[in-house]
Design a protein around this motif. Sequence first.
Motif, PDB file in Angstrom:
ATOM      1  N   GLN A   6     -92.599  33.968 -11.588  1.00 47.67           N
ATOM      2  CA  GLN A   6     -92.284  35.280 -12.619  1.00 47.67           C
ATOM      3  C   GLN A   6     -90.666  35.444 -12.665  1.00 47.67           C
ATOM      4  OE1 GLN A   6     -94.758  36.658 -14.142  1.00 47.67           O
ATOM      5  NE2 GLN A   6     -92.999  37.661 -15.506  1.00 47.67           N
ATOM      6  N   GLN A   7     -90.041  35.229 -11.581  1.00 53.99           N
ATOM      7  CA  GLN A   7     -88.663  35.420 -11.656  1.00 53.99           C
ATOM      8  C   GLN A   7     -87.678  34.498 -12.501  1.00 53.99           C
ATOM      9  OE1 GLN A   7     -86.471  34.449  -8.225  1.00 53.99           O
ATOM     10  NE2 GLN A   7     -85.335  36.389  -8.329  1.00 53.99           N
ATOM     11  N   TYR A   8     -88.582  33.252 -12.674  1.00 56.66           N
ATOM     12  CA  TYR A   8     -87.849  32.350 -13.771  1.00 56.66           C
ATOM     13  C   TYR A   8     -88.202  32.623 -15.203  1.00 56.66           C
ATOM     14  CZ  TYR A   8     -86.502  27.370 -15.313  1.00 56.66           C
ATOM     15  OH  TYR A   8     -85.858  26.542 -15.669  1.00 56.66           O
ATOM     16  N   GLN A   9     -89.480  33.002 -15.252  1.00 56.54           N
ATOM     17  CA  GLN A   9     -89.968  33.318 -16.608  1.00 56.54           C
ATOM     18  C   GLN A   9     -88.969  34.943 -16.937  1.00 56.54           C
ATOM     19  OE1 GLN A   9     -92.264  31.232 -18.288  1.00 56.54           O
ATOM     20  NE2 GLN A   9     -91.364  32.462 -19.970  1.00 56.54           N
ATOM     21  N   ASP A  10     -88.829  35.633 -16.155  1.00 52.42           N
ATOM     22  CA  ASP A  10     -88.381  36.814 -16.569  1.00 52.42           C
ATOM     23  C   ASP A  10     -86.740  36.397 -17.052  1.00 52.42           C
ATOM     24  OD1 ASP A  10     -90.537  38.289 -16.116  1.00 52.42           O
ATOM     25  OD2 ASP A  10     -89.773  38.956 -14.076  1.00 52.42           O
ATOM     26  N   ALA A  11     -86.165  35.663 -16.323  1.00 53.79           N
ATOM     27  CA  ALA A  11     -84.882  35.247 -16.805  1.00 53.79           C
ATOM     28  C   ALA A  11     -84.693  34.825 -18.355  1.00 53.79           C
ATOM     29  CB  ALA A  11     -84.228  34.106 -15.790  1.00 53.79           C
ATOM     30  N   PHE A  12     -85.755  33.796 -18.607  1.00 55.93           N
ATOM     31  CA  PHE A  12     -85.765  33.100 -19.942  1.00 55.93           C
ATOM     32  C   PHE A  12     -86.062  34.586 -20.968  1.00 55.93           C
ATOM     33  CE2 PHE A  12     -88.200  31.378 -23.578  1.00 55.93           C
ATOM     34  CZ  PHE A  12     -87.358  30.267 -23.678  1.00 55.93           C
ATOM     35  N   ASN A  13     -87.227  35.337 -20.621  1.00 53.55           N
ATOM     36  CA  ASN A  13     -87.432  36.306 -21.610  1.00 53.55           C
ATOM     37  C   ASN A  13     -86.226  37.431 -21.642  1.00 53.55           C
ATOM     38  OD1 ASN A  13     -89.924  35.360 -21.789  1.00 53.55           O
ATOM     39  ND2 ASN A  13     -90.767  36.687 -20.197  1.00 53.55           N
TER      40      ASN A  13
END
Length: 376
Positions: free
Chosen positions: A249-256
Amino acid sequence: MSGIDYSVWDHIEVSDDEDDTHPNIDTPSLFRWRHQARVDRMEEYKKKGEEVKKTLDDCRRKVAEAQKKVQELSISTTDDSKAELSKAQAEEKKLKKEEREWEKKMEEHVREEKKMPWNVDTLSKEGFSKSIVNVVPDPAEETEEQKEKKHKTFVEKYEKQIKHFGMLRRWDDSQKYLSDNPHLVCEETTNYLVIMCIDLEVEEKHALMEQVAHQTIVMQFILELAKSLKVDPRGCFRQFFSKIKTADQQYQDAFNDELESFKERVRGRAKIRIEKAMKEYEEEERQKRLGPGGLDPVEVYESLPLEMQKCFDDKDIQMLQDVISKMDPTEAKAHMKRCIDSGLWVPNSKTDDGEEKVEDATYEEVKVEPEEAKKE
């Protein structure tokens, strides 16, 4: 509002002091403001951690010295030694308390570091293998003319493919398309997609803009990853997709986060472009309606007293004559001159049959009566 003709990209301008979306300007300038802010925050956080560690190490050194002193005094039997021992033990206790406090601060700093969101600047620091071929040296700086020529040549050749990539939605589809067309993994593609996003937002195609914005950030992440690893972007895009498809989730949040910030940037640019186009349109319309004396009839009409405005609204010559006869002669003359210069008033205009052309707001010139006539 109609879209921007892609054939005139050379002339695309956005009035903004920060940077341009002209194709011969590096697209990363659109991301640079966020990148620099992140770098500053990361540097500040790193500096804070170094200061905490330095203070903790210094505190531990003092504790060690205090413990050594207590041990030395504890084996001495003199009265002075006993007094010194009590003092040294109190100092040791105080220093140990300070040490525990700084240890807590260090633990808190480490916890904060783990919670910090990932971003395009930290993606390559974990989860990516650096055993990548095609390591490239830093390229020589290109001139603006070279960038523009390179961009035009690339777009002329691959415009259709870039648009197709911009419309893809699934990670697997994007990866496969870039595998089949690795030449698209470059800055020129990002340049095109950025301008395409702004064009779509100007055309009020908001859903399409958001789709292309997603693909723009995909390409930007790949380029930033390649830059950090100092490799050819074509050699690392598979690693990006491998990571993003299995991201926590942390990685995806960075992209978003990057995506949402970019979309806001696009909306701001589109708004500026629309406002500029509207101003240009309004000025063109104003120039078209200027009267023989160079004045705008709309502006002149709005500056008239309400009584005179009503005369023009009703196209009533007699009412206008009555209003003027009651005004100060100098003021009346000034108003009528401005009406003539703006074309709002056309003196002595007649139709073919000799009748006054009242329906087009053209009137026989009104004679301004002197004050003496008014009094009679």
